[in-house]
Design a protein around this motif. Structure first.
Motif, PDB file in Angstrom:
ATOM      1  N   GLU A   1       0.766  -1.445   0.137  1.00 29.90           N
ATOM      2  CA  GLU A   1      -0.257   0.168  -0.084  1.00 29.90           C
ATOM      3  C   GLU A   1       0.798   1.309   0.152  1.00 29.90           C
ATOM      4  O   GLU A   1       1.954   1.257   0.060  1.00 29.90           O
ATOM      5  CB  GLU A   1      -1.182  -0.130   1.179  1.00 29.90           C
ATOM      6  N   TYR A   2       0.428   2.411  -0.099  1.00 34.20           N
ATOM      7  CA  TYR A   2       1.418   3.808  -0.731  1.00 34.20           C
ATOM      8  C   TYR A   2      -0.172   4.445   0.573  1.00 34.20           C
ATOM      9  O   TYR A   2      -0.240   4.873   0.662  1.00 34.20           O
ATOM     10  CB  TYR A   2       2.041   3.624  -2.082  1.00 34.20           C
ATOM     11  N   GLU A   3       1.690   5.866   0.425  1.00 34.12           N
ATOM     12  CA  GLU A   3       1.011   7.396   0.987  1.00 34.12           C
ATOM     13  C   GLU A   3       2.103   8.137  -0.130  1.00 34.12           C
ATOM     14  O   GLU A   3       3.132   7.806  -0.335  1.00 34.12           O
ATOM     15  CB  GLU A   3       0.726   7.309   2.403  1.00 34.12           C
ATOM     16  N   LEU A   4       1.627   9.024   0.017  1.00 32.73           N
ATOM     17  CA  LEU A   4       2.587  10.371  -1.228  1.00 32.73           C
ATOM     18  C   LEU A   4       2.268  11.636  -0.255  1.00 32.73           C
ATOM     19  O   LEU A   4       0.931  12.519  -0.880  1.00 32.73           O
ATOM     20  CB  LEU A   4       2.189  10.267  -2.634  1.00 32.73           C
ATOM     21  N   ILE A   5       2.770  12.225   0.133  1.00 31.33           N
ATOM     22  CA  ILE A   5       3.222  13.454   0.916  1.00 31.33           C
ATOM     23  C   ILE A   5       4.054  14.352   0.593  1.00 31.33           C
ATOM     24  O   ILE A   5       5.425  14.199  -0.299  1.00 31.33           O
ATOM     25  CB  ILE A   5       3.676  13.120   2.745  1.00 31.33           C
ATOM     26  N   TYR A   6       3.116  15.614  -0.774  1.00 35.13           N
ATOM     27  CA  TYR A   6       4.353  16.446  -0.559  1.00 35.13           C
ATOM     28  C   TYR A   6       3.906  17.040   0.239  1.00 35.13           C
ATOM     29  O   TYR A   6       3.101  18.342   1.025  1.00 35.13           O
ATOM     30  CB  TYR A   6       3.158  16.875  -2.123  1.00 35.13           C
ATOM     31  N   VAL A   7       5.401  17.956   0.668  1.00 32.13           N
ATOM     32  CA  VAL A   7       5.827  19.386   1.081  1.00 32.13           C
ATOM     33  C   VAL A   7       6.306  20.705   0.578  1.00 32.13           C
ATOM     34  O   VAL A   7       7.422  20.397  -0.315  1.00 32.13           O
ATOM     35  CB  VAL A   7       6.526  18.888   2.311  1.00 32.13           C
ATOM     36  N   ASP A   8       5.210  21.451   0.493  1.00 36.51           N
ATOM     37  CA  ASP A   8       5.702  22.996   0.469  1.00 36.51           C
ATOM     38  C   ASP A   8       6.442  23.382   1.187  1.00 36.51           C
ATOM     39  O   ASP A   8       5.517  23.801   2.113  1.00 36.51           O
ATOM     40  CB  ASP A   8       4.318  23.157   0.008  1.00 36.51           C
ATOM     41  N   ASP A   9       7.850  23.629   0.934  1.00 37.14           N
ATOM     42  CA  ASP A   9       8.407  24.688   1.502  1.00 37.14           C
ATOM     43  C   ASP A   9       8.578  26.043   1.281  1.00 37.14           C
ATOM     44  O   ASP A   9       9.061  26.627   0.980  1.00 37.14           O
ATOM     45  CB  ASP A   9      10.119  23.776   1.605  1.00 37.14           C
ATOM     46  N   GLY A  10       7.497  26.778   1.703  1.00 43.44           N
ATOM     47  CA  GLY A  10       7.370  28.045   1.576  1.00 43.44           C
ATOM     48  C   GLY A  10       7.690  28.708   0.140  1.00 43.44           C
ATOM     49  O   GLY A  10       7.979  29.641  -0.014  1.00 43.44           O
ATOM     50  N   SER A  11       6.959  27.552  -0.395  1.00 51.29           N
ATOM     51  CA  SER A  11       6.623  27.811  -2.299  1.00 51.29           C
ATOM     52  C   SER A  11       6.210  29.411  -2.462  1.00 51.29           C
ATOM     53  O   SER A  11       5.210  29.661  -2.120  1.00 51.29           O
ATOM     54  CB  SER A  11       6.308  27.146  -2.983  1.00 51.29           C
ATOM     55  N   SER A  12       6.857  30.511  -3.471  1.00 50.20           N
ATOM     56  CA  SER A  12       6.055  31.231  -3.167  1.00 50.20           C
ATOM     57  C   SER A  12       5.277  31.190  -4.697  1.00 50.20           C
ATOM     58  O   SER A  12       4.674  32.749  -5.178  1.00 50.20           O
ATOM     59  CB  SER A  12       7.038  33.043  -3.535  1.00 50.20           C
ATOM     60  N   ARG A  29       1.946  22.153   4.260  1.00 52.37           N
ATOM     61  CA  ARG A  29       2.745  23.488   4.064  1.00 52.37           C
ATOM     62  C   ARG A  29       3.142  23.685   5.218  1.00 52.37           C
ATOM     63  O   ARG A  29       2.619  24.294   6.276  1.00 52.37           O
ATOM     64  CB  ARG A  29       1.608  24.242   3.483  1.00 52.37           C
ATOM     65  N   LEU A  30       4.947  24.428   4.842  1.00 47.51           N
ATOM     66  CA  LEU A  30       5.503  24.747   5.852  1.00 47.51           C
ATOM     67  C   LEU A  30       5.247  26.788   5.717  1.00 47.51           C
ATOM     68  O   LEU A  30       5.129  26.486   4.626  1.00 47.51           O
ATOM     69  CB  LEU A  30       6.891  24.694   5.540  1.00 47.51           C
ATOM     70  N   SER A  31       5.352  27.159   6.808  1.00 47.90           N
ATOM     71  CA  SER A  31       4.848  28.662   6.694  1.00 47.90           C
ATOM     72  C   SER A  31       5.867  29.435   6.291  1.00 47.90           C
ATOM     73  O   SER A  31       5.770  31.226   5.698  1.00 47.90           O
ATOM     74  CB  SER A  31       5.597  28.705   8.134  1.00 47.90           C
ATOM     75  N   ARG A  32       6.830  29.105   5.905  1.00 44.47           N
ATOM     76  CA  ARG A  32       8.140  29.576   5.057  1.00 44.47           C
ATOM     77  C   ARG A  32       9.352  28.543   4.522  1.00 44.47           C
ATOM     78  O   ARG A  32       8.997  27.664   4.788  1.00 44.47           O
ATOM     79  CB  ARG A  32       9.012  30.913   5.724  1.00 44.47           C
ATOM     80  N   ASN A  33      10.574  29.290   3.849  1.00 41.15           N
ATOM     81  CA  ASN A  33      11.272  28.355   3.218  1.00 41.15           C
ATOM     82  C   ASN A  33      12.220  28.423   4.521  1.00 41.15           C
ATOM     83  O   ASN A  33      12.990  29.303   4.738  1.00 41.15           O
ATOM     84  CB  ASN A  33      11.717  29.023   1.913  1.00 41.15           C
ATOM     85  N   ALA A  70      12.167  20.584   5.216  1.00 37.64           N
ATOM     86  CA  ALA A  70      11.113  19.284   4.286  1.00 37.64           C
ATOM     87  C   ALA A  70      10.920  17.713   4.106  1.00 37.64           C
ATOM     88  O   ALA A  70      10.150  18.108   4.681  1.00 37.64           O
ATOM     89  CB  ALA A  70      11.058  20.447   2.728  1.00 37.64           C
ATOM     90  N   CYS A  71      12.125  18.217   4.021  1.00 36.16           N
ATOM     91  CA  CYS A  71      12.579  16.345   3.775  1.00 36.16           C
ATOM     92  C   CYS A  71      12.260  15.912   5.604  1.00 36.16           C
ATOM     93  O   CYS A  71      10.905  15.003   5.479  1.00 36.16           O
ATOM     94  CB  CYS A  71      14.012  15.913   3.557  1.00 36.16           C
ATOM     95  N   LEU A  72      12.991  16.299   6.468  1.00 34.10           N
ATOM     96  CA  LEU A  72      12.605  16.121   7.932  1.00 34.10           C
ATOM     97  C   LEU A  72      11.185  15.888   8.286  1.00 34.10           C
ATOM     98  O   LEU A  72      10.742  15.310   8.636  1.00 34.10           O
ATOM     99  CB  LEU A  72      12.730  16.894   9.176  1.00 34.10           C
ATOM    100  N   ALA A  73      10.371  16.761   7.416  1.00 32.97           N
ATOM    101  CA  ALA A  73       8.926  17.370   7.593  1.00 32.97           C
ATOM    102  C   ALA A  73       8.028  16.153   6.938  1.00 32.97           C
ATOM    103  O   ALA A  73       7.356  15.393   7.422  1.00 32.97           O
ATOM    104  CB  ALA A  73       8.324  18.270   7.192  1.00 32.97           C
ATOM    105  N   GLY A  74       8.476  15.748   6.164  1.00 32.09           N
ATOM    106  CA  GLY A  74       7.356  14.937   5.490  1.00 32.09           C
ATOM    107  C   GLY A  74       7.642  12.870   5.909  1.00 32.09           C
ATOM    108  O   GLY A  74       7.356  12.644   6.116  1.00 32.09           O
ATOM    109  N   TYR A  76      11.327  23.970  11.938  1.00 30.14           N
ATOM    110  CA  TYR A  76      10.021  24.137  10.559  1.00 30.14           C
ATOM    111  C   TYR A  76       8.676  24.740  11.305  1.00 30.14           C
ATOM    112  O   TYR A  76       7.969  23.519  13.295  1.00 30.14           O
ATOM    113  CB  TYR A  76       9.744  23.464   9.437  1.00 30.14           C
ATOM    114  N   VAL A  77       8.171  25.206  11.119  1.00 34.39           N
ATOM    115  CA  VAL A  77       6.148  25.155  11.025  1.00 34.39           C
ATOM    116  C   VAL A  77       6.185  24.915  10.005  1.00 34.39           C
ATOM    117  O   VAL A  77       5.713  25.780   8.578  1.00 34.39           O
ATOM    118  CB  VAL A  77       6.926  27.074  11.942  1.00 34.39           C
TER     119      VAL A  77
END
Length: 330
Positions: free
Chosen positions: A46-57, A78-82, A88-92, A299-300
């Motif tokens: 089974e799988y899960e796919l996690i996208y982490v947005d590192d404060g993209s503009s 979504r992180l609060s800023r870059n 970002a890897c650690l958050a994921g 991160y936040v």
């Protein structure tokens, strides 16, 4: 000795895939298409796919939002800023519930089609399966040469062996995820920390493709910052460097004084240079200590999308891991 495991009594193992993103709106749809094609065709998982947005503009978060409207196998953070790629890897990794987790960049330089091979080696008992770059298409000669030199310099100075020519594209076991996410290091260098724990590690080689769209987010400044983090986190050699330089300058001054040849010319600038190097190196370590004692989070998280507790393919909450058998492989 290597133990064969990954056989479960009542469920299939979950493979998590973490995709850190920073201003990748141009390529993200193609990335998602290739990733889902590979993961849906992966038998036995089974799988899960996690996208982490590192404060993209740009529109990265909007694109992730469209993915997360699909079943719960796709989630967004979504992180609060870059905060940087490592954060970002650690958050994921902290968001994932996978029995094994793959980290892969969003720019398609690392081929998703390699994931089944990583998963197969994990099935064989390896706790870490790194993807080692055999070639690096689309990168400048300077970047290729500097990366080649850096990995070997870091490996020679490090207190433990590191995987050469390897970025963050790798699979790690749930046990190692727990160790990595539990480390109280505020300036964690993931590439070095993975090898530090000493769990069974292997690698596969591949040819890295050029970016499919957009520009590289690793500027020279960011590459230098990552290199500095790796050196400070994995070795005491920079601290000892000041001792070596000071000893060399002092020895040169003594020799010059004894032979009465340009003693003053050497002593003054030499002493200044040795002091400057020593202060600079010590200052870097003091800054790392300061970051650590501040106690700020890595991160936040500003927002989350999708199911927060389990992949879509789960029919019930995932049970605890209970390997059915363990066999020693010689």
């Amino acid at each position: 000795m290597l133990q064969e495991r990954r056989v479960y009594d009542n469920r299939r193992p979950v493979l998590g895939v973490v995709v850190p993103c920073y201003n990748e709106a141009e390529v993200l749809a193609r990335t998602h298409t290739r990733l889902t094609r590979v993961l849906e065709g992966l038998t036995g998982f089974e799988y899960e796919l996690i996208y982490v947005d590192d404060g993209s503009s740009d529109g990265t978060w909007g694109v992730i939002n469209s993915f997360a409207k699909e079943p719960c196998s796709v989630r967004g953070v979504r992180l609060s800023r870059n905060f940087g790629h490592q954060a970002a890897c650690l958050a994921g990794l902290r968001e994932s519930v996978g029995d094994a987790v793959v980290v892969i960049d969003a720019d398609l330089q690392d081929p998703p089609e390699l994931i089944p091979e990583l998963a197969a080696l994990w099935r064989d008992g390896w706790s870490v399966v790194s993807a080692r770059r055999r070639s690096r298409d689309g990168e400048t000669l300077f970047k290729r040469a500097s990366a080649y030199a850096f990995y070997r310099l870091l490996n020679s100075l490090s207190d433990h062996s590191l995987a050469l020519d390897t970025g963050d594209f790798r699979l790690v076991d749930r046990e190692l995820v727990a160790l990595l996410t539990g480390v109280p290091d505020k300036n964690l260098y993931l590439r070095g920390a993975v090898s530090w724990f000493g769990l069974p590690e292997t690698s596969v080689t591949y040819d890295r493709d050029a970016r499919q769209a957009g520009e590289s987010k690793y500027t020279l400044r960011k590459m230098l910052a990552l290199s500095r983090r790796g050196l400070l986190a994995g070795s005491v050699a920079p601290l000892r460097l000041s001792t070596y330089v000071g000893t060399a300058v002092l020895t040169g001054g003594c020799v010059a004084a004894l032979t009465r040849r340009n003693a003053r010319l050497l002593a003054r600038p030499g002493a200044f240079g040795a002091h400057a190097i020593a202060l600079g190196v010590v200052g870097e370590y003091l800054h790392a200590v300061f970051r650590q004692v501040q106690g700020r989070p890595d991160y936040v998280v500003q927002d989350r999308l999708g199911c927060a507790d389990r992949p879509a393919t789960f029919t019930s909450a995932p049970p605890s891991r209970q390997p059915r058998k363990e066999r020693v492989a010689l």
